[in-house]
Design a protein around this motif. Structure first.
Motif, short mmCIF file in Angstrom:
data_model
loop_
_atom_site.label_atom_id
_atom_site.label_comp_id
_atom_site.label_asym_id
_atom_site.label_seq_id
_atom_site.Cartn_x
_atom_site.Cartn_y
_atom_site.Cartn_z
N PHE A 167 0.85 -1.18 0.00
CA PHE A 167 0.00 0.00 0.00
C PHE A 167 0.89 1.23 0.00
O PHE A 167 1.83 1.32 0.78
N GLU A 168 0.58 2.17 -0.85
CA GLU A 168 1.41 3.37 -0.94
C GLU A 168 0.53 4.60 -0.80
O GLU A 168 -0.49 4.72 -1.48
N PHE A 185 -3.75 7.22 -3.70
CA PHE A 185 -3.26 6.04 -2.98
C PHE A 185 -3.20 4.87 -3.97
O PHE A 185 -4.02 4.78 -4.88
N VAL A 186 -2.24 4.00 -3.74
CA VAL A 186 -2.02 2.87 -4.65
C VAL A 186 -1.90 1.59 -3.84
O VAL A 186 -1.32 1.59 -2.75
#
Lengths: 218, 275
Positions: B74-75, B128-129
Motif C-alpha cells: 500500500f502506498e 493512494f495505490v
C-alpha cells in the motif's frame, strides 16, 4: 511480483495481508464429513515403502533405492500448480537440484492428484516432463495412497530420506512461500550438503508451501 | 503537495501495469474509501477490496496448510500516515487429505486507516495505490498480481464529507474484524498441561483461526472448532517450549445473532499467564 514505478510523493508503503467477509462458516458437525488429518512422518523415523509407476510405465520401489550409500529425495508434484511452475518453468530449481545431487541422491517426483483434478493424468505429466525438461521420473499416485502415507500436503512438498530409509528432512523446498519469488535458502540442498559433511542438518523440518495436493475425496 | 494532474499521470501509467484495470484478472482489486473526501489532519478509512468468482478463494495471512497469503503493498502520498491494516476473520476450508486452509471467498475488504497531513490544501487531491500479489484456488490454483489506485479530494475541514458509495463495505468488514484482547466477562482461558482451554459464556460454538506465528496446534482440524462454548487447543511443544497461542477467536451465538470476534495472544503456561 510486478513493481510499480512509484512517484516521489507516493512514499509511504507497507506490506499487509487481506481478509474478508463471510456468512457463518460450517459447524463442527458439518465438517465431520471431511477427512481426518494424516499422520505426519517424524524426523528420524523409518518412512513407508511404496511402489509406483512413472510416466513411461517403469515401476519404482523405494526399497530398491535404499542401502546404496545415497539419499532419496521426493518432490510432490502437480505440473499446473503455480508453485511448481515457479520451480520448474519460471526457474529451474528442481533441475538444478538434480544436477547438484548427482550420484549423491535419487530424485523422484510424485503426483498424487486424483483423476479429473488439476495436473492429473499420464498424458499431462508426460507432456510436462518434456516441456519442463525434467530429467528424473514422475511417479503417478492417482489414488493418493503414497501421498497420504507421507502426509504430503502441498506441491511441492519435499522429503529427504537416508540410505537406511530414515526421514532426514521434510517440508518446503526453500524459504520463500511465494508463487513467483525464489528463496535465499534451498532447504533440500542444505540438508543434503550438511548430511554429506557428516554434520547435523540445521533445518530438519519446515512448513511446506504450495498448492494443496489434489487428493480424491475420501 | 502535487496537483491532481500528477495523479492523473500516475493513473495512466498504472493502467499499463494493472490487471484489474484491464478487467481480465481472476481477482478484482479495488481501493475504496468510506468517505467522499479527506480532511486536513483528519482520519478516514480506506479499504482494499477484492472479489473472486464463485467457487474460488484466496488465503488469509494466518496459518494454512496450502496456498499463499495475499501480499499487498500500500502506498500513500508523502505526509499521509497509513495505520496498521485491520483484517476480518477468514473461513475454514478442510480438503481431502486432511488439509486445513483459512481462506476468503466472495467479496473481501481489509481496512486501512489513513490520517491526512495538517497542511493538506483543499485545492489538492491525494492518490493512494495498492498492489496485490495473490494465489487463488478452487479445484485448480492460479497466481497473479494486480493493482488499483484511488484519488480523493481534500475537503476544507469539518466533516469528512458524505459517506461514499462503498461505505457499506466497511460496515460489512467490521462485523468480522476482531476486537483486541477480548472481554474477560465473556471469555475465560486456562492451561491444562500443554492444552489451552477456552470457554465462551453464552457461546453456541467457538472457532479458532491461528496466526502464522501461533504455537503449533496438534490437531487444528478437530481442536480448533467446537459446537459448544468450550474449545481445547492441544499445543505441540517445540525445542524452545510451547509458543504463544495467537490468532482470532470466533464466538458464535444463537441463531440470528452475529458472531463476536476476538484477537487472542495468550502466553504459554511457563510464563504463568492465563485467563
Amino acid at each position: 511480483m510486478h513493481r510499480i514505478q512509484t512517484p516521489a510523493f507516493l512514499a509511504t508503503s507497507f506490506a499487509l495481508a487481506v481478509s474478508g467477509i463471510f456468512a457463518a462458516g460450517p459447524s463442527r458437525a458439518e465438517e465431520k464429513a471431511a477427512e481426518k488429518p494424516m499422520a505426519a512422518l517424524a524426523i528420524g523415523e523409518s518412512v513407508p515403502d511404496f511402489t509406483l509407476a512413472d510416466t513411461e510405465g517403469a515401476k519404482h520401489r523405494l526399497a530398491d533405492y535404499l542401502g546404496k550409500d545415497r539419499l532419496v529425495v521426493l518432490e510432490w508434484f502437480n505440473p499446473d500448480c503455480p508453485f511448481i511452475k515457479k520451480h520448474h518453468a519460471a526457474h529451474t530449481t528442481l533441475n538444478d537440484l538434480y544436477a547438484f545431487l548427482g550420484d549423491r541422491a535419487v530424485l523422484l517426483a510424485v503426483n498424487s492428484g486424483a483423476p479429473g483434478k488439476q495436473g492429473h493424468g499420464l498424458e499431462r505429466n508426460r507432456a510436462a516432463k518434456k516441456d519442463y525438461g525434467i530429467p528424473f521420473p514422475i511417479l503417478l499416485d492417482e489414488e493418493g495412497t503414497v501421498g497420504r502415507l507421507y502426509g504430503a500436503k502441498t506441491t511441492p512438498h519435499m522429503y529427504v530420506i537416508s540410505p537406511e530409509g530414515k526421514l532426514l528432512y521434510q517440508g518446503a523446498l526453500d524459504d520463500n512461500p511465494s508463487a513467483t519469488e525464489l528463496g535465499k535458502t534451498n532447504y533440500v540442498r542444505a540438508a543434503v550438503e550438511q548430511h554429506a559433511a557428516g554434520g547435523a542438518i540445521a533445518v530438519r523440518e519446515s512448513k511446506p508451501y504450495g498448492c494443496s495436493v489434489k487428493y480424491a475425496a475420501p | 503537495m502535487k496537483k491532481i494532474s500528477t495523479a492523473a499521470a500516475i493513473a495512466a501509467s498504472l493502467v499499463l501495469l494493472s490487471g484489474c484495470e484491464k478487467g481480465d484478472s481472476l481477482v478484482r482489486v479495488r481501493l475504496v474509501s468510506e468517505h467522499r473526501a479527506l480532511v486536513p489532519g483528519g482520519r478516514t478509512e480506506l479499504g482494499v477490496n477484492l472479489r473472486v468468482p464463485n467457487g474460488w478463494h484466496t488465503y488469509w495471512n494466518g496459518r494454512s496448510d496450502s496456498g499463499a497469503p495475499l501480499r499487498l503493498r500500500f502506498e500513500a502520498p508523502r505526509g499521509y500516515e497509513a495505520g496498521a491494516p485491520r483484517w476480518p476473520a477468514p473461513k475454514r476450508l478442510v480438503s481431502a487429505g486432511g488439509i486445513l486452509d483459512h481462506v476468503y471467498d466472495g467479496e473481501v475488504t481489509v481496512i486501512v486507516p489513513v490520517v491526512a497531513p495538517q497542511d493538506a490544501a483543499p485545492s489538492d487531491s491525494a492518490t493512494f495505490v495498492c498492489v496485490v500479489e495473490w494465489v487463488a484456488c478452487r479445484d485448480i490454483c492460479m497466481a497473479g498480481t494486480d493493482s488499483a489506485l484511488l484519488t480523493l479530494p481534500i475537503a476544507r475541514g469539518g466533516p469528512r464529507g458524505e459517506p461514499s458509495a462503498d461505505a457499506k463495505l466497511f460496515e460489512e468488514a467490521r462485523r468480522r474484524i476482531p476486537a483486541l484482547g477480548g472481554d474477560s466477562a465473556e471469555l475465560t482461558s486456562r492451561w491444562e498441561a500443554n492444552s489451552l482451554v477456552l470457554e465462551g459464556r453464552e457461546s453456541s460454538g467457538l472457532v479458532f483461526y491461528p496466526a502464522s506465528d501461533c504455537g503449533e496446534l496438534i490437531d487444528p482440524i478437530h481442536d480448533a472448532i467446537s459446537d459448544t462454548g468450550r474449545l481445547t487447543l492441544r499445543i505441540r511443544p517445540s525445542e524452545t517450549g510451547i509458543g504463544h497461542v495467537k490468532g482470532i477467536l470466533e464466538m458464535r451465538r444463537s441463531r440470528g445473532t452475529a458472531s463476536r470476534f476476538i484477537e487472542l495472544d495468550i502466553e504459554p503456561p511457563e510464563a504463568g499467564a492465563s485467563g
